[in-house]
Design a protein around this motif. Structure first.
Motif, PDB file in Angstrom:
ATOM      1  N   VAL A   1       0.854  -1.191   0.000  1.00  0.00           N
ATOM      2  CA  VAL A   1       0.000   0.000   0.000  1.00  0.00           C
ATOM      3  C   VAL A   1       0.888   1.240   0.000  1.00  0.00           C
ATOM      4  O   VAL A   1       1.687   1.439   0.912  1.00  0.00           O
ATOM      5  N   SER A   2       0.751   2.059  -1.039  1.00  0.00           N
ATOM      6  CA  SER A   2       1.553   3.283  -1.102  1.00  0.00           C
ATOM      7  C   SER A   2       0.767   4.505  -0.655  1.00  0.00           C
ATOM      8  O   SER A   2       1.342   5.461  -0.135  1.00  0.00           O
ATOM      9  N   SER A   3      -0.567   4.488  -0.826  1.00  0.00           N
ATOM     10  CA  SER A   3      -1.364   5.610  -0.332  1.00  0.00           C
ATOM     11  C   SER A   3      -2.833   5.232  -0.289  1.00  0.00           C
ATOM     12  O   SER A   3      -3.300   4.360  -1.038  1.00  0.00           O
ATOM     13  N   LEU A   4      -3.556   5.887   0.636  1.00  0.00           N
ATOM     14  CA  LEU A   4      -5.009   5.786   0.723  1.00  0.00           C
ATOM     15  C   LEU A   4      -5.553   7.203   0.743  1.00  0.00           C
ATOM     16  O   LEU A   4      -5.310   7.957   1.680  1.00  0.00           O
ATOM     17  N   GLU A   5      -6.262   7.562  -0.317  1.00  0.00           N
ATOM     18  CA  GLU A   5      -6.762   8.930  -0.457  1.00  0.00           C
ATOM     19  C   GLU A   5      -8.285   8.930  -0.439  1.00  0.00           C
ATOM     20  O   GLU A   5      -8.922   8.239  -1.246  1.00  0.00           O
TER      21      GLU A   5
ATOM     22  N   LEU B   1      -6.839   1.765  -7.512  1.00  0.00           N
ATOM     23  CA  LEU B   1      -8.133   1.111  -7.363  1.00  0.00           C
ATOM     24  C   LEU B   1      -9.077   2.050  -6.623  1.00  0.00           C
ATOM     25  O   LEU B   1      -8.648   2.827  -5.764  1.00  0.00           O
ATOM     26  N   HIS B   2     -10.366   1.988  -6.941  1.00  0.00           N
ATOM     27  CA  HIS B   2     -11.372   2.811  -6.284  1.00  0.00           C
ATOM     28  C   HIS B   2     -12.243   1.893  -5.428  1.00  0.00           C
ATOM     29  O   HIS B   2     -12.962   1.044  -5.954  1.00  0.00           O
TER      30      HIS B   2
ATOM     31  N   MET C   1      -6.347  -0.456   7.520  1.00  0.00           N
ATOM     32  CA  MET C   1      -5.278  -0.471   6.513  1.00  0.00           C
ATOM     33  C   MET C   1      -4.455   0.806   6.585  1.00  0.00           C
ATOM     34  O   MET C   1      -4.986   1.893   6.796  1.00  0.00           O
ATOM     35  N   LYS C   2      -3.150   0.677   6.379  1.00  0.00           N
ATOM     36  CA  LYS C   2      -2.254   1.838   6.425  1.00  0.00           C
ATOM     37  C   LYS C   2      -1.165   1.685   5.371  1.00  0.00           C
ATOM     38  O   LYS C   2      -0.966   0.602   4.801  1.00  0.00           O
ATOM     39  N   GLU C   3      -0.482   2.783   5.111  1.00  0.00           N
ATOM     40  CA  GLU C   3       0.608   2.759   4.148  1.00  0.00           C
ATOM     41  C   GLU C   3       1.661   1.733   4.554  1.00  0.00           C
ATOM     42  O   GLU C   3       1.928   1.525   5.741  1.00  0.00           O
TER      43      GLU C   3
END
Length: 342
Positions: A107-111, A167-168, A185-187
Motif C-alpha cells: 500500500v503506497s497511499s489511501l486517499e 483502485l477505487h 489499513m495503512k501505508e
C-alpha cells in the motif's frame, strides 16, 4: 477424467477435467474466453454448446435461464465438462492475453475521494511485473481464502512513471475487505493480488462511436480506458455517462473536466438520481442508463462499455439492444461479486 474442449469458430482446443470449470481450464491454458464475474451471476461467459454434455454448478437465473439452458447455452464459469465438447464462443484473444500472476503489493497511499470512496494505490514489485488491458481487474487474496475483485483505474502505460496500481474502493459497512480498507489499513501494508482478469477492455479494431456508461465506482475501469485512449491517440467519438445518487458520488469529476481539455473527442454527461436541495444540482437527473437513450434513441451504430451496479448494467443491456445495439457491441463489467459479505 479429462476431455477435449474445442472452441468455434477459432478452432482452438484445450483440455478440461471434471474437477475444474471450463473457464478455469481455458484461462490456465491461454484460451481467451469472455467472462466477467466468474460467479455464475453476470452471464458474460455464456456461450452455445454445439455438442457434448455440461454439468452446471450454482448460478443465477438472470445469467442463464432454464429456457436458455434448454436451448443449449452454457456458462463456462460454473460449467464442467462431462464429455468432449464443442463450444461456440466469441474469443477475446485477438488483443493478446496476458499471463495471470499472483504477487505481493505494498500500500503506497489511501486517499479519501468522497465520504465512502477511497482511492487505493498499490506499489508493484517491478514495472514489468504486471501486464493488463485497461479495464481489467485483479482479485485480492484474503487470508481466509476469500477473494475480492476490483478494477484497475489507471491505464497500463502509467507504469512507466512507477509500478503502481490505482483502485477505487467503496465502503460497504460490515464488509470483510472494505472495513479493513476504511479502518485498519495503512501505508506500507502488504497485500496479495492475482490477475489480470476480465474481458472488459476497449476493442481497438472498430471505428464506431463509443458510449461509456458508469455508475458509482464503476467509473474506475472507464477511467483506465479513457487514459489508454488519450495515450494511444484514439479519436473515436466517446461520450461518458456517469451516474450517482448525489453529486458527491461523482468523486473524480475534476479529473474528467481536465480530460475534456485534452480529448476533443470526449463528451461528459453526469447524471444524479437523488439530489437534495442543498446539493444545488442543476444537471441531468434520473437513471444514468436512461439518459443515454434520451440522447441516442438509435444505438445501432455504437459500441457500449458499461460498468457498475448489476441493475444498471442489466437494464442497459436489455434496453440498448431493444434500441438497435448489436448484442456483440455491448461490453460490461457488472459488480456481481462485490457484495463483500462477512
Amino acid at each position: 477424467m479429462t476431455f477435449t474442449i474445442t472452441v468455434q469458430p477459432s478452432g482452438r482446443a484445450f483440455q478440461a477435467d471434471t474437477s475444474e470449470t471450463l473457464l478455469a481450464a481455458g484461462i490456465r491454458q491461454g484460451i481467451g474466453l469472455p467472462y466477467g464475474c466468474k460467479d455464475g451471476a453476470c452471464g458474460s461467459c455464456k456461450c452455445k454448446l454445439v455438442s457434448g454434455s455440461v454439468s452446471h454448478g450454482p448460478h443465477q437465473a438472470k445469467a442463464l435461464s432454464e429456457a436458455e439452458e434448454a436451448a443449449g447455452y452454457v456458462l463456462t464459469c460454473c460449467g464442467t465438462a462431462q464429455s468432449d465438447l464443442v463450444l461456440e464462443s466469441r474469443q477475446v484473444t485477438e488483443a493478446g492475453a496476458f499471463p495471470i500472476k499472483k504477487m505481493p503489493v505494498r500500500v503506497s497511499s489511501l486517499e479519501r475521494a468522497s465520504h465512502d470512496v477511497i482511492v487505493l494505490r498499490l506499489q508493484l514489485p517491478a514495472a514489468d511485473a504486471f501486464q493488463y488491458h485497461a479495464g481489467q481487474y485483479v482479485e485480492f487474496l484474503l487470508r481466509d481464502g476469500d477473494r475480492r475483485s476490483y478494477s484497475m483505474a489507471n491505464a497500463p502505460h502509467t507504469q512507466a512513471a512507477g509500478p503502481q496500481m490505482e483502485l477505487h474502493i467503496r465502503h460497504m459497512p460490515g464488509g470483510k475487505f472494505t472495513d479493513q480498507v476504511f479502518g485498519t489499513m495503512k501505508e506500507k501494508d502488504i497485500l496479495r493480488i492475482e490477475g489480470p482478469y476480465g474481458s472488459f477492455y476497449l476493442r481497438e479494431d472498430s471505428n464506431k462511436p463509443i458510449v461509456l456508461l458508469a455508475s458509482g465506482t464503476g467509473f474506475a475501469p472507464i477511467k483506465a480506458i479513457l487514459e489508454h485512449m488519450a495515450h494511444k491517440g484514439i479519436t473515436r467519438p466517446a461520450t461518458l455517462y456517469w451516474g450517482g445518487r448525489r453529486p458527491a458520488d461523482l468523486y473524480q469529476a475534476a479529473w474528467i473536466e481536465a480530460q475534456l481539455g485534452v480529448m476533443a473527442n470526449l463528451r461528459y454527461v453526469p447524471v444524479v438520481s437523488d439530489a437534495l436541495p442543498e446539493d444545488g444540482w442543476t444537471g441531468r437527473t434520473g437513471f444514468v442508463h436512461s439518459a443515454v437513450l434520451q440522447d441516442l434513441p438509435d444505438l445501432s451504430g455504437h459500441e457500449v462499455y458499461a460498468c457498475g451496479a448489476p441493475i444498471v448494467v442489466e437494464s442497459a443491456r436489455r434496453e440498448y439492444v431493444a434500441a438497435g445495439l448489436p448484442e456483440e457491441a455491448f461490453f460490461a463489467d457488472s459488480f456481481t461479486s462485490a457484495k463483500d459479505k462477512l
